[in-house]
Write a protein that holds these residues in place. Structure first.
Motif, PDB file in Angstrom:
ATOM      1  N   LEU A  35       0.860  -1.178   0.000  1.00 52.90           N
ATOM      2  CA  LEU A  35       0.000   0.000   0.000  1.00 52.90           C
ATOM      3  C   LEU A  35       0.903   1.236   0.000  1.00 52.90           C
ATOM      4  CD1 LEU A  35      -2.730   1.446   0.221  1.00 52.90           C
ATOM      5  CD2 LEU A  35      -2.645   1.069   2.694  1.00 52.90           C
ATOM      6  N   PRO A  36       1.226   1.765  -1.182  1.00 57.40           N
ATOM      7  CA  PRO A  36       2.101   2.946  -1.225  1.00 57.40           C
ATOM      8  C   PRO A  36       1.402   4.156  -0.623  1.00 57.40           C
ATOM      9  CG  PRO A  36       1.405   2.311  -3.447  1.00 57.40           C
ATOM     10  CD  PRO A  36       0.832   1.315  -2.504  1.00 57.40           C
ATOM     11  N   ARG A  37       2.104   4.826   0.301  1.00 59.58           N
ATOM     12  CA  ARG A  37       1.546   6.010   0.972  1.00 59.58           C
ATOM     13  C   ARG A  37       2.537   7.164   0.905  1.00 59.58           C
ATOM     14  NH1 ARG A  37      -0.019   4.518   6.764  1.00 59.58           N
ATOM     15  NH2 ARG A  37       2.169   4.010   6.798  1.00 59.58           N
ATOM     16  N   TYR A  38       2.027   8.362   1.071  1.00 54.59           N
ATOM     17  CA  TYR A  38       2.863   9.553   1.119  1.00 54.59           C
ATOM     18  C   TYR A  38       2.378  10.424   2.263  1.00 54.59           C
ATOM     19  CZ  TYR A  38      -0.886  12.388  -0.942  1.00 54.59           C
ATOM     20  OH  TYR A  38      -2.071  13.048  -1.165  1.00 54.59           O
ATOM     21  N   LEU A  39       3.178  11.424   2.626  1.00 57.68           N
ATOM     22  CA  LEU A  39       2.767  12.337   3.688  1.00 57.68           C
ATOM     23  C   LEU A  39       2.046  13.522   3.061  1.00 57.68           C
ATOM     24  CD1 LEU A  39       5.859  12.216   6.046  1.00 57.68           C
ATOM     25  CD2 LEU A  39       3.598  11.238   6.423  1.00 57.68           C
ATOM     26  N   LYS A  40       0.783  13.643   3.403  1.00 58.83           N
ATOM     27  CA  LYS A  40      -0.083  14.688   2.856  1.00 58.83           C
ATOM     28  C   LYS A  40      -0.182  15.830   3.854  1.00 58.83           C
ATOM     29  CE  LYS A  40      -4.925  15.170   1.512  1.00 58.83           C
ATOM     30  NZ  LYS A  40      -6.182  14.440   1.344  1.00 58.83           N
ATOM     31  N   ARG A  41      -0.133  17.038   3.354  1.00 60.65           N
ATOM     32  CA  ARG A  41      -0.256  18.218   4.204  1.00 60.65           C
ATOM     33  C   ARG A  41      -1.738  18.469   4.451  1.00 60.65           C
ATOM     34  NH1 ARG A  41      -1.215  23.042   3.015  1.00 60.65           N
ATOM     35  NH2 ARG A  41      -0.484  24.819   4.175  1.00 60.65           N
ATOM     36  N   ARG A  42      -2.115  18.561   5.737  1.00 59.92           N
ATOM     37  CA  ARG A  42      -3.514  18.783   6.083  1.00 59.92           C
ATOM     38  C   ARG A  42      -3.611  20.000   6.997  1.00 59.92           C
ATOM     39  NH1 ARG A  42      -6.735  14.176   9.176  1.00 59.92           N
ATOM     40  NH2 ARG A  42      -5.305  14.772  10.807  1.00 59.92           N
ATOM     41  N   SER A  43      -4.484  20.938   6.638  1.00 60.82           N
ATOM     42  CA  SER A  43      -4.711  22.135   7.449  1.00 60.82           C
ATOM     43  C   SER A  43      -6.068  22.026   8.111  1.00 60.82           C
ATOM     44  CB  SER A  43      -4.698  23.385   6.571  1.00 60.82           C
ATOM     45  OG  SER A  43      -3.486  23.502   5.896  1.00 60.82           O
ATOM     46  N   HIS A  44      -6.092  22.317   9.416  1.00 58.39           N
ATOM     47  CA  HIS A  44      -7.356  22.294  10.131  1.00 58.39           C
ATOM     48  C   HIS A  44      -7.239  23.193  11.358  1.00 58.39           C
ATOM     49  CE1 HIS A  44     -11.176  20.865  11.587  1.00 58.39           C
ATOM     50  NE2 HIS A  44     -10.631  20.559  12.737  1.00 58.39           N
ATOM     51  N   ALA A  45      -8.172  24.118  11.488  1.00 59.23           N
ATOM     52  CA  ALA A  45      -8.241  25.005  12.658  1.00 59.23           C
ATOM     53  C   ALA A  45      -6.884  25.643  12.966  1.00 59.23           C
ATOM     54  CB  ALA A  45      -8.771  24.252  13.864  1.00 59.23           C
ATOM     55  N   ARG A  46      -6.320  26.318  11.981  1.00 54.50           N
ATOM     56  CA  ARG A  46      -5.040  27.031  12.123  1.00 54.50           C
ATOM     57  C   ARG A  46      -3.870  26.117  12.461  1.00 54.50           C
ATOM     58  NH1 ARG A  46      -6.510  31.214  16.221  1.00 54.50           N
ATOM     59  NH2 ARG A  46      -8.690  31.159  15.750  1.00 54.50           N
ATOM     60  N   LYS A  47      -4.032  24.826  12.220  1.00 54.03           N
ATOM     61  CA  LYS A  47      -2.971  23.875  12.492  1.00 54.03           C
ATOM     62  C   LYS A  47      -2.672  23.125  11.199  1.00 54.03           C
ATOM     63  CE  LYS A  47      -3.785  20.190  14.983  1.00 54.03           C
ATOM     64  NZ  LYS A  47      -4.071  19.284  16.083  1.00 54.03           N
ATOM     65  N   VAL A  48      -1.404  23.035  10.863  1.00 53.03           N
ATOM     66  CA  VAL A  48      -0.979  22.299   9.679  1.00 53.03           C
ATOM     67  C   VAL A  48      -0.206  21.081  10.145  1.00 53.03           C
ATOM     68  CG1 VAL A  48       0.410  22.380   7.581  1.00 53.03           C
ATOM     69  CG2 VAL A  48      -0.831  24.415   8.317  1.00 53.03           C
ATOM     70  N   GLU A  49      -0.577  19.916   9.612  1.00 53.32           N
ATOM     71  CA  GLU A  49       0.125  18.691   9.985  1.00 53.32           C
ATOM     72  C   GLU A  49       0.282  17.805   8.764  1.00 53.32           C
ATOM     73  OE1 GLU A  49      -2.233  16.754  12.944  1.00 53.32           O
ATOM     74  OE2 GLU A  49      -4.024  16.774  11.709  1.00 53.32           O
TER      75      GLU A  49
END
Length: 171
Positions: A35-49
């Motif tokens: 299962l190839p995966r990558y790190l996706k940038r996610r923004s939520h409530a002024r927080k980026v992870e």
């Protein structure tokens, strides 16, 4: 049916957001999965992870020896929609495709994607997300390793803004 060697991989279509569930259930049945995966940038409530996300949403790869394994059980596995077939037989995935994907993995096992857009100085760009979403601007160079500088037309003048590289595409 043509019997293919043991090193043959096949694509499996999963149910929506069920890649991990399908992978667990296939492993329990004795299949090897990828299962190839990558790190996706996610923004939520002024927080980026950064969160792990499948490179091919709703798909994973499974290694099957058609001569000895009960490959039809893949079709009824929880989390699986179907085994991708060509007619009645499973459609093999080229070993080169899997080798290329695995060669792009980092030490944590995530696929490394090209982060910086291939843009020319002065090229028109569109902002995808954030406070400047859907604004058009001009590419003005690299701000640092993960950010680009763009010129936006705000309040009647050009303003230089530094923004995440993955939030900008050519217009």
């Amino acid at each position: 049916m043509n019997i293919v060697n043991i090193d043959t991989w096949y694509a499996v279509q999963t149910q929506v957001n069920a890649e991990a569930k399908a992978a667990r259930n296939l492993v329990r049945q004795g299949f090897e999965i990828y299962l190839p995966r990558y790190l996706k940038r996610r923004s939520h409530a002024r927080k980026v992870e950064k969160v792990a996300a499948p490179l091919f949403p709703r798909y994973l790869f499974v290694r099957i020896d058609l001569g000895t394994q009960r490959w039809r059980s893949v079709q009824s596995t929880f989390g699986v929609s179907r085994l991708v077939c060509n007619g009645p037989d499973p459609a093999p995935v080229s070993q080169e495709v899997l080798s290329t994907l695995k060669s792009r993995e980092d030490e944590s096992g995530y696929i490394k994607l090209d982060q910086l857009p291939k843009l020319a100085l002065g090229q028109k760009v569109r902002v995808l997300a954030g406070v400047f979403a859907e604004n058009l601007g001009l590419f003005d160079g690299l701000a640092d390793r993960d950010r680009v500088a763009i010129l936006l037309d705000l309040l009647g003048r050009k303003v230089r803004v530094s923004i995440e590289a993955d939030m900008v595409v050519a217009a």
